[in-house]
Design an enzyme around this catalytic site. Structure first.
Site, mmCIF file in Angstrom:
data_model
loop_
_atom_site.group_PDB
_atom_site.id
_atom_site.type_symbol
_atom_site.label_atom_id
_atom_site.label_comp_id
_atom_site.label_asym_id
_atom_site.label_seq_id
_atom_site.Cartn_x
_atom_site.Cartn_y
_atom_site.Cartn_z
ATOM 1 N N GLN A 51 9.874 -0.888 -8.050
ATOM 2 C CA GLN A 51 10.202 -2.216 -7.524
ATOM 3 C C GLN A 51 11.250 -2.556 -8.159
ATOM 4 O O GLN A 51 12.118 -1.608 -8.381
ATOM 5 C CB GLN A 51 9.068 -2.685 -8.298
ATOM 6 C CG GLN A 51 9.084 -1.867 -9.661
ATOM 7 C CD GLN A 51 6.972 -2.046 -10.204
ATOM 8 O OE1 GLN A 51 6.624 -3.192 -10.136
ATOM 9 N NE2 GLN A 51 6.929 -1.609 -12.062
ATOM 10 N N GLU A 72 16.604 7.888 -6.288
ATOM 11 C CA GLU A 72 16.894 9.489 -6.831
ATOM 12 C C GLU A 72 15.410 9.366 -7.350
ATOM 13 O O GLU A 72 14.399 8.965 -7.681
ATOM 14 C CB GLU A 72 17.802 9.425 -7.796
ATOM 15 C CG GLU A 72 18.347 9.125 -8.279
ATOM 16 C CD GLU A 72 18.483 8.708 -10.194
ATOM 17 O OE1 GLU A 72 17.762 8.621 -10.607
ATOM 18 O OE2 GLU A 72 20.639 7.684 -9.466
#
Length: 171
Positions: free
Chosen positions: A139, A122
């Site tokens: 990450q 998103e």
């Protein structure tokens, strides 16, 4: 308990964490850097009569990059297939991208153990921001679950492209 970077490497080498492709230079002290694929969905509206089904345009990010429009919602995916039968994933943005005004995985950062795929991302920005295919954008960290484990059997665990809620209707 979160895994350290060296432990992530050990778990990858023992096939307890799957990251494909895996690059040891992407390992951080407590996470692994993942990359943005070359495909985005620019979500342009929701069909309120169809349980908020997303409607949008599929966009290929060209090699020279694409400028994201502030306030718009984009769905992307990781280049890497990521997952583990033993650990729960948490996909988050990078602080370096956040300082540029990019917000990533704000509402759905927790993944499920037992699935292995490219994750839907998103993406929103508050300033115009140029993104590139295969750039480091976020990450992933790995957490050891406690308690009885259940396999995830939902729809999204098998997706390898940006996947909005209830599918996407292309304009």
């Amino acid at each position: 308990m979160i895994l350290t970077g060296p432990q992530i490497c050990r778990e990858v080498s023992q096939n307890r964490i799957h990251i494909e492709p895996f690059d040891p230079q992407c390992v951080n002290p407590n996470s692994y850097n993942y990359h943005l694929s070359d495909t985005l969905i620019h979500v342009t509206s929701l069909d309120l009569d169809d349980n908020n089904r997303s409607i949008g345009d599929v966009i290929r990010i060209p090699p020279e990059g694409l400028v994201l429009v502030p306030g718009e919602l984009y769905l992307g995916s990781t280049v890497e297939k990521i997952g583990s039968e033993f650990y729960t994933t948490s996909l988050i943005g990078r602080s370096s991208m956040g300082r540029l005004g990019l917000f990533l995985q704000i509402s759905a950062n927790l993944g499920h153990q037992t699935i292995f795929h490219q994750w839907t991302l998103e993406i929103r920005c508050c300033l115009p921001l140029q993104v590139f295919p295969n750039q480091v954008i976020g990450q992933v960290s790995f957490w050891e679950p406690v308690g009885e484990r259940r396999n995830y059997e939902g729809f999204y665990g098998t997706r390898n492209e940006p996947t909005p809620s209830k599918g996407v209707e292309r304009l």
